[in-house]
Motif scaffolding. Structure first.
Motif, PDB file in Angstrom:
ATOM      1  N   MET A  48      25.844  73.204  26.752  1.00  0.00           N
ATOM      2  CA  MET A  48      24.937  72.134  26.350  1.00  0.00           C
ATOM      3  C   MET A  48      25.433  70.826  26.978  1.00  0.00           C
ATOM      4  N   VAL A  49      24.566  70.172  27.738  1.00  0.00           N
ATOM      5  CA  VAL A  49      24.895  68.896  28.365  1.00  0.00           C
ATOM      6  C   VAL A  49      24.112  67.811  27.634  1.00  0.00           C
ATOM      7  N   LYS A  50      24.813  66.772  27.198  1.00  0.00           N
ATOM      8  CA  LYS A  50      24.182  65.665  26.483  1.00  0.00           C
ATOM      9  C   LYS A  50      24.133  64.446  27.389  1.00  0.00           C
ATOM     10  N   LEU A  51      22.947  63.868  27.498  1.00  0.00           N
ATOM     11  CA  LEU A  51      22.704  62.680  28.313  1.00  0.00           C
ATOM     12  C   LEU A  51      21.833  61.715  27.531  1.00  0.00           C
ATOM     13  N   THR A  52      21.678  60.533  28.092  1.00  0.00           N
ATOM     14  CA  THR A  52      20.652  59.606  27.636  1.00  0.00           C
ATOM     15  C   THR A  52      19.680  59.478  28.796  1.00  0.00           C
ATOM     16  N   VAL A  53      18.412  59.747  28.542  1.00  0.00           N
ATOM     17  CA  VAL A  53      17.391  59.671  29.584  1.00  0.00           C
ATOM     18  C   VAL A  53      16.341  58.650  29.140  1.00  0.00           C
ATOM     19  N   ASN A  54      16.215  57.603  29.926  1.00  0.00           N
ATOM     20  CA  ASN A  54      15.272  56.527  29.626  1.00  0.00           C
ATOM     21  C   ASN A  54      15.456  55.988  28.209  1.00  0.00           C
TER      22      ASN A  54
ATOM     23  N   ALA B 239      19.131  63.135  25.109  1.00  0.00           N
ATOM     24  CA  ALA B 239      18.577  64.384  25.624  1.00  0.00           C
ATOM     25  C   ALA B 239      19.687  65.414  25.713  1.00  0.00           C
ATOM     26  N   GLN B 240      19.350  66.650  25.398  1.00  0.00           N
ATOM     27  CA  GLN B 240      20.289  67.754  25.509  1.00  0.00           C
ATOM     28  C   GLN B 240      19.686  68.805  26.423  1.00  0.00           C
ATOM     29  N   PHE B 241      20.516  69.324  27.300  1.00  0.00           N
ATOM     30  CA  PHE B 241      20.076  70.352  28.236  1.00  0.00           C
ATOM     31  C   PHE B 241      20.887  71.612  28.005  1.00  0.00           C
ATOM     32  N   ASP B 242      20.223  72.671  27.587  1.00  0.00           N
ATOM     33  CA  ASP B 242      20.870  73.970  27.437  1.00  0.00           C
ATOM     34  C   ASP B 242      20.498  74.785  28.670  1.00  0.00           C
ATOM     35  N   VAL B 243      21.117  74.415  29.798  1.00  0.00           N
ATOM     36  CA  VAL B 243      20.808  75.019  31.092  1.00  0.00           C
ATOM     37  C   VAL B 243      22.110  75.308  31.820  1.00  0.00           C
ATOM     38  N   ASP B 244      22.022  76.033  32.911  1.00  0.00           N
ATOM     39  CA  ASP B 244      23.175  76.243  33.781  1.00  0.00           C
ATOM     40  C   ASP B 244      23.668  74.865  34.213  1.00  0.00           C
TER      41      ASP B 244
ATOM     42  N   TRP C 186      15.572  69.122  38.510  1.00  0.00           N
ATOM     43  CA  TRP C 186      14.844  70.200  37.826  1.00  0.00           C
ATOM     44  C   TRP C 186      14.994  70.097  36.327  1.00  0.00           C
ATOM     45  N   ALA C 187      16.125  69.603  35.841  1.00  0.00           N
ATOM     46  CA  ALA C 187      16.265  69.387  34.400  1.00  0.00           C
ATOM     47  C   ALA C 187      15.269  68.331  33.932  1.00  0.00           C
TER      48      ALA C 187
ATOM     49  N   GLY D  25      25.426  69.322  34.873  1.00  0.00           N
ATOM     50  CA  GLY D  25      26.696  69.474  34.166  1.00  0.00           C
ATOM     51  C   GLY D  25      27.731  68.416  34.519  1.00  0.00           C
ATOM     52  N   SER D  26      27.552  67.732  35.634  1.00  0.00           N
ATOM     53  CA  SER D  26      28.509  66.685  36.042  1.00  0.00           C
ATOM     54  C   SER D  26      28.193  65.343  35.402  1.00  0.00           C
ATOM     55  N   LEU D  27      27.166  65.301  34.562  1.00  0.00           N
ATOM     56  CA  LEU D  27      26.675  64.025  34.046  1.00  0.00           C
ATOM     57  C   LEU D  27      26.845  63.854  32.538  1.00  0.00           C
ATOM     58  N   GLU D  28      27.697  64.629  31.921  1.00  0.00           N
ATOM     59  CA  GLU D  28      27.892  64.550  30.471  1.00  0.00           C
ATOM     60  C   GLU D  28      28.033  63.097  30.026  1.00  0.00           C
ATOM     61  N   ASP D  29      27.233  62.702  29.046  1.00  0.00           N
ATOM     62  CA  ASP D  29      27.225  61.361  28.444  1.00  0.00           C
ATOM     63  C   ASP D  29      26.745  60.251  29.376  1.00  0.00           C
ATOM     64  N   ALA D  30      26.178  60.605  30.521  1.00  0.00           N
ATOM     65  CA  ALA D  30      25.658  59.586  31.449  1.00  0.00           C
ATOM     66  C   ALA D  30      24.322  59.054  30.942  1.00  0.00           C
ATOM     67  N   SER D  31      23.975  57.889  31.437  1.00  0.00           N
ATOM     68  CA  SER D  31      22.682  57.282  31.154  1.00  0.00           C
ATOM     69  C   SER D  31      21.817  57.386  32.410  1.00  0.00           C
ATOM     70  N   ILE D  32      20.690  58.075  32.286  1.00  0.00           N
ATOM     71  CA  ILE D  32      19.780  58.319  33.393  1.00  0.00           C
ATOM     72  C   ILE D  32      18.526  57.471  33.192  1.00  0.00           C
ATOM     73  N   THR D  33      18.086  56.814  34.259  1.00  0.00           N
ATOM     74  CA  THR D  33      16.802  56.113  34.224  1.00  0.00           C
ATOM     75  C   THR D  33      15.944  56.684  35.335  1.00  0.00           C
ATOM     76  N   THR D  34      14.741  57.106  34.958  1.00  0.00           N
ATOM     77  CA  THR D  34      13.772  57.618  35.921  1.00  0.00           C
ATOM     78  C   THR D  34      12.665  56.577  36.080  1.00  0.00           C
ATOM     79  N   ILE D  35      11.749  56.845  36.973  1.00  0.00           N
ATOM     80  CA  ILE D  35      10.612  55.934  37.184  1.00  0.00           C
ATOM     81  C   ILE D  35       9.852  55.706  35.878  1.00  0.00           C
ATOM     82  N   GLU D  36       9.795  56.739  35.033  1.00  0.00           N
ATOM     83  CA  GLU D  36       9.081  56.603  33.752  1.00  0.00           C
ATOM     84  C   GLU D  36       9.783  55.640  32.809  1.00  0.00           C
TER      85      GLU D  36
END
Length: 167
Positions: A1-7, A11-16, A23-24, A63-74
Protein backbone atom coordinates in the motif's frame (compact mmCIF):
# COMPACT_ATOMS: atom_id res chain seq x y z
CA UNK A 1 0.00 0.00 0.00
CA UNK A 2 1.47 3.35 -1.09
CA UNK A 3 0.13 6.49 0.59
CA UNK A 4 0.31 9.83 -1.20
CA UNK A 5 -1.42 13.16 -1.27
CA UNK A 6 -2.92 13.86 -4.69
CA UNK A 7 -4.28 17.34 -5.37
CA UNK A 8 -4.51 17.99 -1.63
CA UNK A 9 -6.41 14.78 -0.86
CA UNK A 10 -5.03 11.62 0.76
CA UNK A 11 -4.76 8.70 -1.65
CA UNK A 12 -3.79 5.07 -1.18
CA UNK A 13 -2.63 2.80 -3.95
CA UNK A 14 -2.83 -0.96 -3.49
CA UNK A 15 -0.85 -1.67 -6.66
CA UNK A 16 2.50 -3.08 -7.71
CA UNK A 17 5.01 -0.49 -6.41
CA UNK A 18 6.66 -0.50 -9.85
CA UNK A 19 3.47 0.74 -11.53
CA UNK A 20 4.18 4.12 -13.14
CA UNK A 21 2.51 7.02 -11.37
CA UNK A 22 0.80 7.91 -14.65
CA UNK A 23 -1.24 4.70 -14.62
CA UNK A 24 -2.01 4.95 -10.91
CA UNK A 25 -3.41 8.44 -11.49
CA UNK A 26 -5.39 7.49 -14.59
CA UNK A 27 -6.47 3.91 -13.89
CA UNK A 28 -6.84 3.93 -10.10
CA UNK A 29 -7.92 7.51 -9.35
CA UNK A 30 -9.57 8.27 -12.69
CA UNK A 31 -7.61 11.50 -13.18
CA UNK A 32 -7.48 11.58 -16.96
CA UNK A 33 -5.81 14.98 -17.48
CA UNK A 34 -2.29 13.58 -17.33
CA UNK A 35 -1.56 12.00 -20.71
CA UNK A 36 0.53 9.11 -21.97
CA UNK A 37 2.75 10.25 -24.80
CA UNK A 38 5.95 8.28 -25.23
CA UNK A 39 6.41 6.14 -22.12
CA UNK A 40 10.13 7.02 -21.89
CA UNK A 41 10.05 10.51 -20.29
CA UNK A 42 10.92 12.30 -23.52
CA UNK A 43 7.76 14.17 -24.60
CA UNK A 44 6.45 15.79 -21.40
CA UNK A 45 2.76 14.91 -21.87
CA UNK A 46 2.76 13.07 -18.53
CA UNK A 47 4.32 15.87 -16.45
CA UNK A 48 2.95 16.31 -12.92
CA UNK A 49 4.35 18.02 -9.84
CA UNK A 50 5.90 15.83 -7.13
CA UNK A 51 6.60 17.82 -3.99
CA UNK A 52 6.56 20.98 -6.10
CA UNK A 53 8.95 19.76 -8.79
CA UNK A 54 7.99 18.67 -12.31
CA UNK A 55 8.29 14.94 -12.85
CA UNK A 56 7.55 12.62 -15.77
CA UNK A 57 4.92 10.31 -14.34
CA UNK A 58 5.27 7.67 -17.08
CA UNK A 59 8.61 6.50 -15.65
CA UNK A 60 8.15 7.27 -11.95
CA UNK A 61 7.27 4.16 -9.94
CA UNK A 62 4.42 4.91 -7.57
CA UNK A 63 6.25 2.93 -4.86
CA UNK A 64 9.09 5.48 -4.87
CA UNK A 65 6.72 8.26 -3.83
CA UNK A 66 5.56 7.23 -0.34
CA UNK A 67 4.16 10.30 1.47
CA UNK A 68 4.83 12.58 -1.53
CA UNK A 69 2.50 15.36 -2.56
CA UNK A 70 1.36 15.06 -6.19
CA UNK A 71 -0.33 17.84 -8.15
CA UNK A 72 -1.93 17.06 -11.49
CA UNK A 73 -3.57 19.40 -14.00
CA UNK A 74 -6.87 18.74 -12.20
CA UNK A 75 -5.38 20.12 -8.98
CA UNK A 76 -4.30 23.54 -10.27
CA UNK A 77 -7.61 25.39 -10.36
CA UNK A 78 -9.06 26.80 -7.16
CA UNK A 79 -12.77 26.03 -7.27
CA UNK A 80 -14.11 27.36 -10.56
CA UNK A 81 -11.17 29.75 -10.96
CA UNK A 82 -8.39 28.54 -13.27
CA UNK A 83 -4.80 28.76 -12.16
CA UNK A 84 -3.16 31.90 -13.67
CA UNK A 85 -1.21 29.73 -16.12
CA UNK A 86 -4.40 27.96 -17.19
CA UNK A 87 -6.10 31.34 -17.66
CA UNK A 88 -3.17 32.59 -19.73
CA UNK A 89 -3.46 29.46 -21.91
CA UNK A 90 -7.12 30.32 -22.47
CA UNK A 91 -6.40 34.00 -23.13
CA UNK A 92 -3.68 33.19 -25.65
CA UNK A 93 -5.75 30.44 -27.29
CA UNK A 94 -2.81 28.05 -27.00
CA UNK A 95 -4.29 24.59 -27.61
CA UNK A 96 -4.95 23.14 -31.01
CA UNK A 97 -5.37 19.41 -30.45
CA UNK A 98 -4.66 19.94 -26.73
CA UNK A 99 -3.04 16.57 -26.08
CA UNK A 100 0.25 17.94 -24.74
CA UNK A 101 -1.23 20.90 -22.92
CA UNK A 102 -1.55 19.41 -19.41
CA UNK A 103 2.17 18.61 -19.41
CA UNK A 104 3.01 21.98 -20.93
CA UNK A 105 0.99 23.79 -18.27
CA UNK A 106 2.53 21.79 -15.42
CA UNK A 107 6.04 22.58 -16.69
CA UNK A 108 5.11 26.27 -17.04
CA UNK A 109 3.76 26.36 -13.48
CA UNK A 110 7.01 24.82 -12.21
CA UNK A 111 9.04 27.40 -14.15
CA UNK A 112 7.05 30.35 -12.79
CA UNK A 113 7.23 29.07 -9.22
CA UNK A 114 11.02 28.96 -9.54
CA UNK A 115 11.42 32.08 -11.70
CA UNK A 116 8.38 34.43 -11.60
CA UNK A 117 9.63 36.67 -14.45
CA UNK A 118 11.56 34.48 -16.90
CA UNK A 119 13.04 35.83 -20.11
CA UNK A 120 11.99 34.28 -23.42
CA UNK A 121 15.32 32.44 -23.44
CA UNK A 122 14.67 31.04 -19.96
CA UNK A 123 11.18 29.99 -21.04
CA UNK A 124 12.56 28.19 -24.09
CA UNK A 125 15.16 26.42 -21.95
CA UNK A 126 12.65 25.39 -19.25
CA UNK A 127 10.11 24.11 -21.76
CA UNK A 128 12.62 22.04 -23.74
CA UNK A 129 11.45 18.46 -23.66
CA UNK A 130 7.76 19.33 -23.74
CA UNK A 131 6.77 18.57 -27.30
CA UNK A 132 3.78 19.94 -29.17
CA UNK A 133 3.03 18.22 -32.45
CA UNK A 134 0.79 21.14 -33.46
CA UNK A 135 3.68 23.60 -33.10
CA UNK A 136 2.02 26.04 -30.70
CA UNK A 137 5.38 27.06 -29.20
CA UNK A 138 4.96 30.82 -29.84
CA UNK A 139 1.55 30.79 -28.17
CA UNK A 140 2.96 28.78 -25.27
CA UNK A 141 5.70 31.39 -24.76
CA UNK A 142 3.13 34.21 -24.99
CA UNK A 143 0.96 32.48 -22.38
CA UNK A 144 3.89 32.03 -20.00
CA UNK A 145 4.83 35.69 -20.40
CA UNK A 146 1.19 36.66 -19.78
CA UNK A 147 1.00 34.49 -16.66
CA UNK A 148 4.21 36.10 -15.38
CA UNK A 149 2.71 39.57 -15.86
CA UNK A 150 5.20 40.49 -18.60
CA UNK A 151 2.72 40.40 -21.49
CA UNK A 152 0.40 43.40 -21.38
CA UNK A 153 -1.24 43.35 -24.81
CA UNK A 154 -4.73 42.10 -25.47
CA UNK A 155 -5.14 38.32 -25.35
CA UNK A 156 -4.14 36.52 -28.56
CA UNK A 157 -3.72 39.89 -30.25
CA UNK A 158 -1.00 38.70 -32.55
CA UNK A 159 -1.94 35.01 -32.84
CA UNK A 160 -2.23 35.22 -36.62
CA UNK A 161 1.25 36.77 -36.86
CA UNK A 162 3.03 34.00 -34.93
CA UNK A 163 5.46 31.74 -36.67
CA UNK A 164 6.55 28.31 -35.55
CA UNK A 165 9.74 28.47 -33.48
CA UNK A 166 10.67 25.18 -31.90
CA UNK A 167 13.60 26.50 -29.89
Amino acid sequence: MVKLTVNGQPAQFDVDPEMPLLWALRDVLGLMGTKFGCGIAQCGACTVMVDGMPRRSCVTPVGSLEDASITTIEGLAVGDRPHPVQQAWIDEQVPQCGYCQAGQIMSAVALLEENPEPSEEEIARAMTGNYCRCGTYPAIRAAILRASGQETGPPAANASERTIDRG
